[in-house]
Design an enzyme around this catalytic site. Sequence first.
Site, PDB file in Angstrom:
ATOM      1  N   GLN A   4     -27.067 -15.940  -3.129  1.00 22.40           N
ATOM      2  CA  GLN A   4     -27.778 -17.088  -3.728  1.00 22.40           C
ATOM      3  C   GLN A   4     -26.994 -17.612  -4.947  1.00 22.40           C
ATOM      4  OE1 GLN A   4     -31.614 -15.090  -4.080  1.00 22.40           O
ATOM      5  NE2 GLN A   4     -30.522 -13.301  -4.847  1.00 22.40           N
ATOM      6  N   HIS A  12     -45.033  -9.809 -15.157  1.00 25.48           N
ATOM      7  CA  HIS A  12     -44.700  -8.405 -14.862  1.00 25.48           C
ATOM      8  C   HIS A  12     -45.866  -7.465 -15.178  1.00 25.48           C
ATOM      9  CE1 HIS A  12     -40.411 -10.018 -15.244  1.00 25.48           C
ATOM     10  NE2 HIS A  12     -40.594  -9.680 -13.981  1.00 25.48           N
ATOM     11  N   ASP A  44     -34.282  -8.296 -11.690  1.00 30.52           N
ATOM     12  CA  ASP A  44     -34.137  -8.547 -13.136  1.00 30.52           C
ATOM     13  C   ASP A  44     -34.618  -7.353 -13.952  1.00 30.52           C
ATOM     14  OD1 ASP A  44     -36.738 -10.536 -12.156  1.00 30.52           O
ATOM     15  OD2 ASP A  44     -37.100  -8.851 -13.501  1.00 30.52           O
ATOM     16  N   GLU A  96     -33.147  -4.052  -4.010  1.00 25.63           N
ATOM     17  CA  GLU A  96     -32.800  -5.437  -4.341  1.00 25.63           C
ATOM     18  C   GLU A  96     -31.593  -5.831  -3.478  1.00 25.63           C
ATOM     19  OE1 GLU A  96     -33.472  -8.270  -6.571  1.00 25.63           O
ATOM     20  OE2 GLU A  96     -31.784  -8.887  -5.262  1.00 25.63           O
ATOM     21  N   GLY A 120     -34.753  -5.487   1.639  1.00 26.69           N
ATOM     22  CA  GLY A 120     -36.003  -4.726   1.566  1.00 26.69           C
ATOM     23  C   GLY A 120     -36.637  -4.523   2.931  1.00 26.69           C
ATOM     24  N   ASP A 179     -41.668  -8.009  -5.378  1.00 21.72           N
ATOM     25  CA  ASP A 179     -41.369  -9.052  -6.366  1.00 21.72           C
ATOM     26  C   ASP A 179     -40.192  -9.861  -5.846  1.00 21.72           C
ATOM     27  OD1 ASP A 179     -39.814  -9.129  -9.632  1.00 21.72           O
ATOM     28  OD2 ASP A 179     -41.186 -10.570  -8.684  1.00 21.72           O
ATOM     29  N   PRO A 195     -33.128 -15.412   1.650  1.00 28.69           N
ATOM     30  CA  PRO A 195     -33.233 -13.947   1.835  1.00 28.69           C
ATOM     31  C   PRO A 195     -34.674 -13.423   1.719  1.00 28.69           C
ATOM     32  CG  PRO A 195     -32.109 -14.493  -0.244  1.00 28.69           C
ATOM     33  CD  PRO A 195     -32.275 -15.758   0.504  1.00 28.69           C
TER      34      PRO A 195
HETATM   35  N1  SAM Z   1     -40.707 -13.060 -10.393  1.00 29.31           N
HETATM   36  C1  SAM Z   1     -39.904 -13.914  -9.526  1.00 29.31           C
HETATM   37  C2  SAM Z   1     -40.797 -14.856  -8.746  1.00 29.31           C
HETATM   38  O1  SAM Z   1     -42.004 -14.761  -8.879  1.00 29.31           O
HETATM   39  O2  SAM Z   1     -40.241 -15.699  -8.033  1.00 29.31           O
HETATM   40  C3  SAM Z   1     -39.038 -13.079  -8.627  1.00 29.31           C
HETATM   41  C4  SAM Z   1     -37.991 -12.405  -9.438  1.00 29.31           C
HETATM   42  S1  SAM Z   1     -36.830 -11.373  -8.674  1.00 29.31           S
HETATM   43  C5  SAM Z   1     -35.407 -12.008  -9.436  1.00 29.31           C
HETATM   44  C6  SAM Z   1     -36.693 -11.922  -6.994  1.00 29.31           C
HETATM   45  C7  SAM Z   1     -35.644 -11.079  -6.306  1.00 29.31           C
HETATM   46  O3  SAM Z   1     -35.918 -10.935  -4.909  1.00 29.31           O
HETATM   47  C8  SAM Z   1     -34.224 -11.679  -6.369  1.00 29.31           C
HETATM   48  O4  SAM Z   1     -33.428 -10.889  -7.214  1.00 29.31           O
HETATM   49  C9  SAM Z   1     -33.732 -11.667  -4.930  1.00 29.31           C
HETATM   50  O5  SAM Z   1     -32.366 -11.327  -4.814  1.00 29.31           O
HETATM   51  C10 SAM Z   1     -34.648 -10.622  -4.319  1.00 29.31           C
HETATM   52  N2  SAM Z   1     -34.751 -10.681  -2.860  1.00 29.31           N
HETATM   53  C11 SAM Z   1     -34.887 -11.791  -2.084  1.00 29.31           C
HETATM   54  N3  SAM Z   1     -34.916 -11.433  -0.771  1.00 29.31           N
HETATM   55  C12 SAM Z   1     -34.816 -10.066  -0.725  1.00 29.31           C
HETATM   56  C13 SAM Z   1     -34.796  -9.113   0.325  1.00 29.31           C
HETATM   57  N4  SAM Z   1     -34.893  -9.490   1.603  1.00 29.31           N
HETATM   58  N5  SAM Z   1     -34.694  -7.800  -0.001  1.00 29.31           N
HETATM   59  C14 SAM Z   1     -34.601  -7.408  -1.309  1.00 29.31           C
HETATM   60  N6  SAM Z   1     -34.596  -8.271  -2.362  1.00 29.31           N
HETATM   61  C15 SAM Z   1     -34.709  -9.585  -2.061  1.00 29.31           C
END
Ligand code: SAM
Length: 293
Positions: free
Chosen positions: A42, A73, A97, A117, A150, A167, A174
């Site tokens: 991304q 959080h 994060d 992640e 995940g 989260d 993704p």
């Molecule tokens: N709090 C934020 C929100 O409400 O949108 C989300 C924050 S966190 C940064 C979201 C994370 O999900 C990202 O770091 C992203 O890389 C991760 N992510 C997205 N798809 C994923 C997957 N299939 N498996 C694991 N992590 C994933």
Amino acid sequence: MFHLLLYALPLASSTYSETLYPEWGQWLENKETIYEEKTEHQDLIIFENPRFGRVLSLDGNIQTTTADEPIYHEMMVHVPLLHHANPTSILIIGGGDGGILREVLRHQTVQKAILVEIDGSVIERSQLYLPSLSNGAFSDPRASVVVDDGAKYVKETTEKFDVIICDSTDPVGPGKVLFTPEFYGDCKKLLKKDGIFVNQNGVPFLQKDELSLTLNNRQPHFKHVGFYVAPVPTYVGGFMAFGWASDKSYRTPKKVLQERMARVKGKMVYYTPDIHLSAFALPQFMLDEIEKR
Ligand code: SAM
């Protein structure tokens, strides 16, 4: 006159515009771009805003800001972990994060927290440029990090958990696989008795379809599925919804929550037992959306 002119001059900084909706959005002053990278998964930007502090954006969508992150959080973590009688093992999907991990590790009952992640750059850059989010959580001996999808992890692991916190980004790119019946079914298999699953469920006033999407996909696997809400200023369009799924009802007596607060280290910014209980009181438009499915 000189002052007036100075004030009117456009600042040397640029503007960050969120791309969530073609017809509506928000912009933030980008006082300084701290880091920018096209990662394997991304577009990642971390920038400074005078009002919201450091801002993490992925694929043009605000993920978190140092100013309002505690609301999100704390509500994502303390509602399930204080509802649970004795949460010892926690799985976090996404959350690169580090904010969720930080809040989970405040619970003295927690012995193991596994964070999965997909994008290692989010973990690395957040620790470097948004250190207050993880606040050292990644080096806590109870924490372990898996850089993987995940959806793949929950299919393959033999670990068992009391609480699973998803989260993730929104159900595009993704994140899409983290909103499917298959993913929820795999998560259910990993939950111990009385286990709880919660997920980031979007801003219902603008993303109504995410309510029925996750309800329909979680329903076949859990006896109690629903939502609770909290206002996160930079998630524009009204309050944020959190998906709840468990075989146990979400109702917890206030007295029990108050007693269990003693097992959480540090001070809350947003969460209180009253906020916890009232967060499950949903507005009519959400109830109608839930009813009409
Ligand atoms: N709090 C934020 C929100 O409400 O949108 C989300 C924050 S966190 C940064 C979201 C994370 O999900 C990202 O770091 C992203 O890389 C991760 N992510 C997205 N798809 C994923 C997957 N299939 N498996 C694991 N992590 C994933």
